[in-house]
Design an enzyme around this catalytic site. Structure first.
Site, PDB file in Angstrom:
ATOM      1  N   SER A   1       0.810  -1.223   0.000  1.00  0.00           N
ATOM      2  CA  SER A   1       0.000   0.000   0.000  1.00  0.00           C
ATOM      3  C   SER A   1       0.840   1.269   0.000  1.00  0.00           C
ATOM      4  O   SER A   1       0.397   2.314  -0.489  1.00  0.00           O
ATOM      5  CB  SER A   1      -0.930   0.015   1.224  1.00  0.00           C
ATOM      6  OG  SER A   1      -0.172  -0.103   2.417  1.00  0.00           O
TER       7      SER A   1
ATOM      8  N   ASP B   1      -0.443   6.270  10.730  1.00  0.00           N
ATOM      9  CA  ASP B   1      -0.801   5.202  11.661  1.00  0.00           C
ATOM     10  C   ASP B   1       0.395   4.358  12.090  1.00  0.00           C
ATOM     11  O   ASP B   1       0.230   3.247  12.580  1.00  0.00           O
ATOM     12  CB  ASP B   1      -1.857   4.291  11.021  1.00  0.00           C
ATOM     13  CG  ASP B   1      -1.373   3.669   9.702  1.00  0.00           C
ATOM     14  OD1 ASP B   1      -0.213   3.939   9.304  1.00  0.00           O
ATOM     15  OD2 ASP B   1      -2.143   2.922   9.076  1.00  0.00           O
TER      16      ASP B   1
ATOM     17  N   HIS C   1       1.542   3.715   7.260  1.00  0.00           N
ATOM     18  CA  HIS C   1       1.190   4.402   6.015  1.00  0.00           C
ATOM     19  C   HIS C   1       1.677   5.849   6.055  1.00  0.00           C
ATOM     20  O   HIS C   1       1.499   6.542   7.049  1.00  0.00           O
ATOM     21  CB  HIS C   1      -0.318   4.339   5.775  1.00  0.00           C
ATOM     22  CG  HIS C   1      -0.806   2.944   5.582  1.00  0.00           C
ATOM     23  ND1 HIS C   1      -1.364   2.210   6.618  1.00  0.00           N
ATOM     24  CD2 HIS C   1      -0.785   2.138   4.496  1.00  0.00           C
ATOM     25  CE1 HIS C   1      -1.678   0.999   6.162  1.00  0.00           C
ATOM     26  NE2 HIS C   1      -1.339   0.929   4.870  1.00  0.00           N
TER      27      HIS C   1
END
Length: 207
Positions: A12, A182, A185
């Site tokens: 991601s 977080d 990310h």
């Protein structure tokens, strides 16, 4: 001038909303690398391809390696993987895990395929961080994976991009400004640190 294709694959952190982006680049470090290269070397004909997919571990890369790397026949392939291989040990301990030995063997197979089936120069990014704390459990577990990336870079004559080192050094500076949303990310500052670390390492190779 020949177009030089730079393919960046990962999880991601690489994906970063690329499928919602008209150019398919997302809004993370890949976008920053693209924009820097396009504006700094306007006549160089770089083609940037982002094939990151959120949640991927190295085993997920293996399942899509042919279509998402080899079929593109890139001139450079940049790989950023390892965060989810460790993070899943912490947040989903009940699933089958990718422990260091498996991480190493699968990653080695992928790099062997790149060497055998393309002429790409390999760029290996260290996995970044898990929690903005040098001594977090995630960062302690990451050390073995970072070391594996170092070993593979040496074995495959790849360029090592010290992204983990850059983030750890930033954390050690005791700056209070966050790099992630977080602990994993990236926010815009984290993406900038990834992009500048990548560019400082790779830019001379691309000229």
């Amino acid at each position: 001038m020949k177009t030089r294709k730079i393919l960046l694959i990962g999880d991601s952190i690489t994906d970063c909303g690329r499928r919602e982006d008209q150019e398919g680049l997302g809004n993370g470090y890949v976008r920053l690398i693209h924009d820097y290269l396009i504006t700094t070397y306007p006549s160089a004909n770089y083609q940037i391809v982002n094939t990151g997919i959120g949640g991927n571990r190295v085993t997920d890369l293996a399942a899509r390696w042919q279509t998402d790397v080899i079929d593109h026949q890139p001139d450079y392939v940049s790989i950023s993987i390892g965060i989810n291989d460790v993070w899943r040990q912490l947040d989903r301990p009940e699933i089958e895990q990718v422990l260091p030995e498996k991480f190493s063997s699968v990653y080695k197979e992928l790099l062997t395929i790149v060497k055998e089936e393309t002429n790409a120069h390999i760029l290996l990014m260290e996995p970044t961080i898990i929690a903005e704390d040098v001594n977090s459990t995630g960062n302690k577990l990451l050390k073995d994976y970072v070391e594996i990336v170092h070993q593979l870079a040496k074995a495959f004559e790849a360029t090592l991009i010290p992204t983990h080192k850059a983030f750890i050094e930033y954390l050690q500076s005791e700056s209070t400004y966050k790099l992630t949303t977080d602990g994993v990310h990236m926010n815009s500052a984290g993406n900038m640190l990834m992009a500048t670390t990548w560019l400082r390492t790779v830019e001379e190779l691309l000229k």
